[in-house]
Motif scaffolding. Structure first.
Motif, short mmCIF file in Angstrom:
data_model
loop_
_atom_site.label_atom_id
_atom_site.label_comp_id
_atom_site.label_asym_id
_atom_site.label_seq_id
_atom_site.Cartn_x
_atom_site.Cartn_y
_atom_site.Cartn_z
N SER A 171 0.82 -1.20 0.00
CA SER A 171 0.00 0.00 0.00
C SER A 171 0.86 1.26 0.00
O SER A 171 1.66 1.46 0.92
CB SER A 171 -0.89 -0.03 1.25
N ALA A 176 4.14 5.27 3.33
CA ALA A 176 4.45 6.58 3.93
C ALA A 176 4.31 6.50 5.45
O ALA A 176 5.11 7.08 6.19
CB ALA A 176 3.54 7.66 3.36
N HIS B 40 -10.36 1.71 5.05
CA HIS B 40 -8.91 1.80 4.83
C HIS B 40 -8.45 3.25 4.88
O HIS B 40 -7.40 3.56 5.44
CB HIS B 40 -8.53 1.16 3.50
N LEU B 43 -8.43 4.30 8.53
CA LEU B 43 -7.33 3.68 9.27
C LEU B 43 -5.98 4.29 8.87
O LEU B 43 -5.15 4.61 9.71
CB LEU B 43 -7.30 2.17 9.00
N GLN B 44 -5.80 4.47 7.56
CA GLN B 44 -4.50 5.00 7.10
C GLN B 44 -4.31 6.43 7.57
O GLN B 44 -3.22 6.81 8.01
CB GLN B 44 -4.41 4.92 5.58
N LEU B 47 -3.32 6.38 11.14
CA LEU B 47 -1.97 5.89 11.40
C LEU B 47 -0.89 6.81 10.87
O LEU B 47 0.25 6.75 11.30
CB LEU B 47 -1.78 4.52 10.72
N MET B 48 -1.26 7.65 9.90
CA MET B 48 -0.26 8.37 9.13
C MET B 48 -0.26 9.85 9.51
O MET B 48 -1.31 10.45 9.60
CB MET B 48 -0.62 8.20 7.65
N ALA B 52 3.43 12.78 6.33
CA ALA B 52 4.33 11.63 6.20
C ALA B 52 4.71 11.46 4.73
O ALA B 52 3.85 11.47 3.85
CB ALA B 52 3.65 10.36 6.71
N LEU B 53 6.00 11.30 4.49
CA LEU B 53 6.48 11.26 3.11
C LEU B 53 6.48 9.84 2.56
O LEU B 53 6.81 8.88 3.26
CB LEU B 53 7.91 11.82 3.03
N ALA B 54 6.14 9.74 1.27
CA ALA B 54 6.33 8.47 0.58
C ALA B 54 7.83 8.22 0.48
O ALA B 54 8.62 9.18 0.44
CB ALA B 54 5.72 8.55 -0.81
N PRO B 55 8.26 6.95 0.46
CA PRO B 55 9.71 6.68 0.38
C PRO B 55 10.32 7.34 -0.87
O PRO B 55 9.69 7.37 -1.93
CB PRO B 55 9.78 5.16 0.26
N ARG B 206 1.37 9.22 -2.39
CA ARG B 206 0.87 8.23 -1.45
C ARG B 206 -0.34 7.47 -1.99
O ARG B 206 -1.04 6.81 -1.24
CB ARG B 206 0.54 8.91 -0.11
N TYR B 245 -10.16 6.68 -2.97
CA TYR B 245 -8.96 6.74 -2.14
C TYR B 245 -8.07 5.57 -2.54
O TYR B 245 -8.35 4.41 -2.23
CB TYR B 245 -9.28 6.65 -0.65
N ALA B 246 -7.00 5.88 -3.25
CA ALA B 246 -6.14 4.83 -3.80
C ALA B 246 -4.83 4.73 -3.01
O ALA B 246 -3.76 4.55 -3.58
CB ALA B 246 -5.87 5.09 -5.28
N GLY B 247 -4.94 4.82 -1.67
CA GLY B 247 -3.75 4.67 -0.84
C GLY B 247 -3.42 3.21 -0.58
O GLY B 247 -2.41 2.91 0.06
N ILE B 248 -4.27 2.31 -1.06
CA ILE B 248 -4.03 0.88 -0.81
C ILE B 248 -4.34 0.09 -2.07
O ILE B 248 -5.11 0.55 -2.91
CB ILE B 248 -4.86 0.37 0.38
#
Lengths: 235, 248
Positions: A171, A176, B40, B43-44, B47-48, B52-55, B206, B245-248
């Motif tokens: 995901s 992130a 999702h 929850l994301q 938690l986030m 918070a940065l994407a790698p 993200r 929401y396409a975070g997952i």
């Protein structure tokens, strides 16, 4: 004939175990079916951080046929809807089962490895017993045998958590939130490969599990997982 | 006997699988099925950290070939004319719930402070490619236009048609003001090519690839996605049931 004399019945499985077993069975069924549907969208597996059509794939999977995928006709969006909803059922179901099984000492009493479970001679004997369709210790018929313990331990504590963690590593949002998770698996495409391989191992577990339930007596085993009551087999 | 039972199990599994399709056709069940997206997202987001940065990756970790996907050339006469004169007539329109609607040329966009990032692009199909992207942060552009507090979403209008319908996408203001959300003008150090969305492509790191709208020509701040397209916030969301929401 008094059945209580010839066929003693014991309470084999706790309510929490039975509840989780069936919730999890439904979730895993949906996850495998929808997962095969998702696989059809890009049936190539890679190692590392990236991987796409021009990169080297270590595995090229077959196209999974309609009778085994959810939905039957290829639809990535609907496969994902099933997969991601039941991923929550699966993950929180496992978490709840683990917490309850620690509290009610199910893990401590039924799944704890004892000396015999790691002894090669005992394990070899257990293999021979399985070969002869003897699955129960006559002195302690309700206990899991050693091979059973090992397969449950590896499934519950390694394979199922690995599915959740590799799934989360796919995901971009979770990448992130928890960037360390990606590093644990060596990148997103490695995590995806491990996700697929572990899914296949769980598929193998299910095949063996169902085969052994049938060999041990499907009716008795099924009832014990529904009502908890299990007839001790005459040895 | 065992063979018969096996057939029963396989046959039963087949019936159950077919049953899933029947269930998905019931409107109430479909609503539950589609509610996973909201869970999702909730929850994301819980938690986030918002920022918070994407790698990000190093040059050595980049894909040797970054494949183009989706529309590879809008092919319309209007777009072809822009390509022909090197996008000299291109203007990015910023409107909707803003105090100062803007119309920015490529030079104006290129003169804004830019962010450069090497990130991973994840297609919903499962593949990933790592590339370098550079351009102004979307937040900078929205602030320059004076986005109003009543705006909740940012909608991207694109120059391409997909299966005959205008491609568009949308994100919420959390992602719109995320530091890695940029209007990429360059990819791997060179001006964006046509297959990769020239002259402007959204990067919203993200989320999955289909959110990264290519050929962006207009940006609108809106309070609701109702009445835009079919109301679900994007081409794929409207027509193919992909998650908004396409975070997952």
């Amino acid at each position: 004939m008094d059945p209580s004399v010839s066929d003693p019945v014991i309470r084999r499985h706790r309510l929490a175990t039975r509840l989780w077993h069936w919730v999890n069975a439904v979730a895993v069924f949906v996850l495998l079916g929808s997962g095969l549907g998702i696989s059809n969208a890009h049936p190539r597996l890679y190692w590392g951080r990236y991987g796409a059509n021009f990169d080297h794939a270590w595995a090229q999977l077959p196209r999974f046929p309609a009778w085994i995928t959810i939905p039957a006709s290829y639809n990535l969006a609907i496969s994902r809807r099933w997969h991601l909803l039941f991923a929550l059922v699966f993950a929180f179901g496992l978490l709840g089962y683990m917490i309850v099984s620690l509290l009610n000492r199910h893990f401590a009493t039924r799944l704890r490895l004892r000396r015999a479970d790691v002894s090669p001679t005992h394990l070899a004997q257990d293999v021979r017993d399985h070969w002869n369709f003897r699955f129960h210790d006559a002195n302690d018929p309700g206990a899991y045998n050693s091979l059973q313990k090992w397969s449950y331990i590896l499934t519950i504590f390694v394979a199922l958590p690995a599915m959740i963690l590799t799934g989360l590593a796919l995901s971009p949002g979770m990448n992130a939130a928890w960037p360390w998770l990606l590093e644990v698996f060596g990148g997103r495409q490695s995590a995806r490969s491990i996700h697929f391989v572990t899914a296949a191992l769980i598929g193998g577990f299910i095949v063996i599990h169902i085969a052994l339930v049938i060999l041990a007596g499907a009716g008795n085993e099924l009832r014990s997982m529904l009502s908890g009551k299990w007839k001790v087999p005459r040895s | 006997m065992i063979v018969a039972r096996r057939n029963l199990i396989v046959g039963g599994a087949g019936l159950l699988l077919a049953g899933c399709d029947k269930v998905a056709a019931i409107p109430q069940a479909r609503r539950i099925l589609f509610s996973g997206e909201d869970m999702h997202r909730g929850l994301q987001r819980a938690l986030m950290d918002r920022a918070a940065l994407a790698p990000e990756f190093t040059r050595e970790q980049m894909s040797p070939v970054f494949r183009a996907n989706g529309t590879r050339d809008p092919g319309t006469p209007g777009y072809a004319a822009m390509v022909a004169n090197g996008f000299a007539d291109y203007r990015l329109r910023i409107g909707g719930l803003v105090d100062r609607p803007l119309s920015l040329s490529l030079d104006q966009l290129a003169s804004m402070p830019a962010r450069s990032q090497i990130t991973r692009h994840d297609c919903v199909e499962g593949w990933s490619a790592i590339g370098q992207w550079q351009g102004p942060m979307l937040g900078t552009v929205l602030k320059a236009a004076g986005m109003r507090g009543s705006a909740r979403y940012v909608v991207f209008t694109c120059a391409d048609l997909y299966n005959g319908q205008p491609y568009y996408e949308s994100i919420d203001t959390i992602d719109a003001f995320h530091p890695q959300t940029i209007l990429a003008l360059k990819m791997n150090g060179a001006r964006l090519t046509v297959p990769h969305g020239a002259p402007v492509r959204l990067r919203v790191e993200r989320q999955l690839g289909y959110k990264h709208a290519k050929y962006v020509t207009g940006i609108d701040a809106v309070a609701s996605l109702d009445g835009i397209g079919k109301g679900k916030g994007g081409y794929w969301e409207d027509n193919v049931d992909y998650d908004w929401y396409a975070g997952i």
